[in-house]
Scaffold this motif. Structure first.
Motif, PDB file in Angstrom:
ATOM      1  N   LYS A 299      -7.274  71.158  35.765  1.00 50.39           N
ATOM      2  CA  LYS A 299      -6.829  70.134  34.824  1.00 50.39           C
ATOM      3  C   LYS A 299      -6.729  70.700  33.415  1.00 50.39           C
ATOM      4  N   ARG A 300      -7.671  71.567  33.041  1.00 45.40           N
ATOM      5  CA  ARG A 300      -7.615  72.169  31.714  1.00 45.40           C
ATOM      6  C   ARG A 300      -6.393  73.065  31.569  1.00 45.40           C
ATOM      7  N   LEU A 301      -6.077  73.825  32.617  1.00 45.38           N
ATOM      8  CA  LEU A 301      -4.893  74.683  32.562  1.00 45.38           C
ATOM      9  C   LEU A 301      -3.617  73.855  32.510  1.00 45.38           C
TER      10      LEU A 301
ATOM     11  N   SER B  92      -3.431  72.469  28.968  1.00 45.27           N
ATOM     12  CA  SER B  92      -3.089  73.544  28.043  1.00 45.27           C
ATOM     13  C   SER B  92      -1.613  73.903  28.130  1.00 45.27           C
ATOM     14  N   LEU B  93      -1.097  73.976  29.355  1.00 43.50           N
ATOM     15  CA  LEU B  93       0.322  74.282  29.546  1.00 43.50           C
ATOM     16  C   LEU B  93       1.194  73.213  28.902  1.00 43.50           C
ATOM     17  N   CYS B  94       0.865  71.956  29.137  1.00 39.05           N
ATOM     18  CA  CYS B  94       1.661  70.862  28.560  1.00 39.05           C
ATOM     19  C   CYS B  94       1.582  70.864  27.035  1.00 39.05           C
ATOM     20  N   ASP B  95       0.395  71.127  26.504  1.00 43.45           N
ATOM     21  CA  ASP B  95       0.256  71.210  25.050  1.00 43.45           C
ATOM     22  C   ASP B  95       1.126  72.332  24.494  1.00 43.45           C
ATOM     23  N   THR B  96       1.142  73.466  25.184  1.00 45.77           N
ATOM     24  CA  THR B  96       1.937  74.605  24.725  1.00 45.77           C
ATOM     25  C   THR B  96       3.421  74.306  24.790  1.00 45.77           C
ATOM     26  N   LEU B  97       3.857  73.670  25.868  1.00 49.57           N
ATOM     27  CA  LEU B  97       5.265  73.299  25.981  1.00 49.57           C
ATOM     28  C   LEU B  97       5.684  72.398  24.826  1.00 49.57           C
ATOM     29  N   ASN B  98       4.860  71.424  24.512  1.00 48.28           N
ATOM     30  CA  ASN B  98       5.178  70.537  23.389  1.00 48.28           C
ATOM     31  C   ASN B  98       5.173  71.282  22.062  1.00 48.28           C
ATOM     32  N   GLU B  99       4.265  72.232  21.935  1.00 52.98           N
ATOM     33  CA  GLU B  99       4.156  72.977  20.674  1.00 52.98           C
ATOM     34  C   GLU B  99       5.370  73.870  20.434  1.00 52.98           C
TER      35      GLU B  99
ATOM     36  N   ARG C  25       1.571  66.056  32.856  1.00 55.63           N
ATOM     37  CA  ARG C  25       0.160  65.897  32.492  1.00 55.63           C
ATOM     38  C   ARG C  25      -0.640  65.208  33.583  1.00 55.63           C
ATOM     39  N   ARG C  26       0.039  64.523  34.473  1.00 58.73           N
ATOM     40  CA  ARG C  26      -0.644  63.812  35.555  1.00 58.73           C
ATOM     41  C   ARG C  26      -0.279  64.455  36.886  1.00 58.73           C
ATOM     42  N   ALA C  27      -1.289  64.775  37.679  1.00 56.58           N
ATOM     43  CA  ALA C  27      -1.025  65.338  38.997  1.00 56.58           C
ATOM     44  C   ALA C  27      -0.353  64.272  39.848  1.00 56.58           C
ATOM     45  N   ALA C  28       0.856  64.564  40.339  1.00 54.95           N
ATOM     46  CA  ALA C  28       1.621  63.568  41.089  1.00 54.95           C
ATOM     47  C   ALA C  28       1.517  63.743  42.596  1.00 54.95           C
TER      48      ALA C  28
END
Length: 201
Positions: A5-7, A10-17, A81-84
């Protein structure tokens, strides 16, 4: 919070950044293409065969492009961000989010630190991918992680020595031959054959 979940976060935060048009270490892909690829894996199981089988690649490519155009980059990242599906929470998801997290962060000058405990969780996945590479290589390889015991695999008297953190070793054997931060030592011919045995993920 689990490492997966942290990874993912982190990935989603980086994509947005970095934004939709940022470069990645996936050849030919921008950040938006990588986001669509990850979204597809969890939301469109009908398109999964094309990821590994060339016969279905055109369909998978079409679904990926349509997903990006229909949803837009911000929505894809929000959905990620949510596991589907169960695919989004297991060991393979851990490898997926780690590898692609580096794919988008590193070429944009972003680095995320992993703890010793994180590296211990990643080690079995790194070993698994190394075993597959060594099987195709047909020689001997010795893995020397920054923590934990070395791992010797295969046979032969011309070993390939690979040193680095488990996360960087995993990144290397996922096909990021020149981007991974590992140290390699081997005779040139053996090293060339080992590199050729790596299968990109």
């Amino acid at each position: 919070m689990s490492l997966v979940k942290r990874l993912r976060t982190s990935l989603c935060d980086t994509l947005n950044e970095v934004g939709a048009l940022a470069p990645t270490n996936c050849e030919g892909w921008l950040a938006q293409d990588l986001a669509a690829h990850l979204w597809l894996r969890e939301h469109r199981p009908d398109a999964l065969p094309g990821i590994g089988w060339p016969r279905f690649a055109a369909y998978t490519q079409r679904v990926r492009v349509e997903a990006l155009h229909r949803n837009g980059f911000p929505r894809l990242v929000s959905d990620l961000r949510r596991a589907a599906s169960p695919m989004g929470v297991g060991p393979l998801a851990l490898a997926e989010f780690l590898i692609h997290g580096i794919d988008v962060a590193r070429p944009n000058g972003i680095e995320h630190e992993l703890t010793a405990g994180d590296q211990a969780r990643i080690r079995p996945l790194a070993d698994m991918l190394v075993r597959g590479t060594v099987s195709r290589f047909g020689g001997r390889a010795v893995i020397r992680p920054t923590s934990g015991r070395p791992l010797a695999l295969g046979r032969g008297d011309r070993p390939v020595l690979i040193s680095g953190t488990p996360s960087e070793i995993l990144y290397f054997v996922s096909g990021r031959l020149d981007e991974a931060r590992v140290e390699l030592a081997a005779e040139p011919e053996a090293l060339a054959r080992f590199r050729a045995a790596v299968r990109p993920l």
